[in-house]
Design a protein around this motif. Structure first.
Motif, PDB file in Angstrom:
ATOM      1  N   ASN A  32       3.458  -5.614 -10.600  1.00  0.00           N
ATOM      2  CA  ASN A  32       2.547  -4.743  -9.853  1.00  0.00           C
ATOM      3  C   ASN A  32       2.966  -3.291 -10.003  1.00  0.00           C
ATOM      4  O   ASN A  32       4.120  -2.987 -10.275  1.00  0.00           O
ATOM      5  N   SER A  44      -1.349  -1.979  -7.260  1.00  0.00           N
ATOM      6  CA  SER A  44      -2.372  -2.190  -8.287  1.00  0.00           C
ATOM      7  C   SER A  44      -1.826  -3.148  -9.338  1.00  0.00           C
ATOM      8  O   SER A  44      -0.641  -3.095  -9.666  1.00  0.00           O
ATOM      9  N   THR A 120     -10.866  -1.505  -9.151  1.00  0.00           N
ATOM     10  CA  THR A 120      -9.908  -1.631  -8.048  1.00  0.00           C
ATOM     11  C   THR A 120      -9.365  -0.286  -7.573  1.00  0.00           C
ATOM     12  O   THR A 120      -8.649  -0.236  -6.581  1.00  0.00           O
ATOM     13  N   SER A 121      -9.694   0.800  -8.264  1.00  0.00           N
ATOM     14  CA  SER A 121      -9.099   2.100  -7.896  1.00  0.00           C
ATOM     15  C   SER A 121     -10.129   3.179  -7.569  1.00  0.00           C
ATOM     16  O   SER A 121      -9.778   4.347  -7.473  1.00  0.00           O
ATOM     17  N   ARG A 124      -9.379   5.343  -4.397  1.00  0.00           N
ATOM     18  CA  ARG A 124      -8.121   6.074  -4.594  1.00  0.00           C
ATOM     19  C   ARG A 124      -8.311   7.250  -5.540  1.00  0.00           C
ATOM     20  O   ARG A 124      -7.878   8.359  -5.263  1.00  0.00           O
TER      21      ARG A 124
END
Length: 194
Positions: A32, A44, A120-121, A124
């Motif tokens: 990770n 992540s 997934t980001s 962010r």
């Protein structure tokens, strides 16, 4: 901070929230990618192959364009403070600081931070890291939206925040002058070799 595939085993992390950068250094190499935002842990998985391709292409473009005093680097460690630690997908620093940096760059070392937005980001990269990089005084932030052609969004620091982003879509050559002059079509970031 590994780049291997995540394990399905349960990982036990040292320390308790809010975490510090010193806590982070004790975490296991479990595949990770660990970052910190105000002591909150951001985890992540390793980047996808298309993400890796885009970073490799951009690194090559920047390497070819950079004068000798600048150095583009992938996945550099950036310590912003005791509870803030990020791993931008790519940075540009002055070549002389590479020799003097053992593990982590300081915000003053970073001339450009680049993030590739993945499913997934999104939050962010579009909001949190944009704000954190601006607060740290990083002069340039490039956000690459892979699902949009890809497109390049260039954020330039003005005071303590970034100006609205200049968008460069796939199919059009973007000519940029900072941190050094470089021209490329964002579509080139996803093209196969050859």
């Amino acid at each position: 901070m590994a780049t291997t595939e995540p394990t399905t085993r349960r990982t036990v992390l040292q320390g308790e929230p809010p975490f510090t950068v010193d806590d982070l250094l004790t975490f296991p190499d479990d595949g990770n990618r660990y970052e910190l935002f105000n002591g909150s842990l951001l985890v992540s998985p390793s980047p996808t192959p298309l993400h890796q391709r885009a970073i490799a292409r951009l690194l090559r473009i920047l390497e070819d364009a950079a004068p000798p005093e600048f150095e583009p680097l992938p996945e550099a460690n950036l310590r912003v403070g005791p509870r803030d630690f990020f791993i931008p997908d790519l940075v540009v620093v002055r070549a002389e600081v590479v020799e003097d940096t053992e593990l982590m760059f300081a915000p003053d070392d970073i001339l450009l931070a680049v993030e590739l937005v993945s499913p997934t980001s999104q939050m962010r990269d579009r909001h949190m890291k944009r704000s954190a990089y601006a607060a740290a005084g990083i002069p340039l932030y490039w956000r690459i939206e892979l699902g949009d052609g890809p497109s390049l969004h260039v954020h330039e620091l003005a005071g303590d925040d970034y100006k609205p982003a200049a968008k460069h879509p796939a199919g059009q050559v973007a000519t940029l002058f900072a941190p050094f002059e470089v021209s490329f079509d964002p579509a080139a970031l996803l093209r196969p070799r050859g």
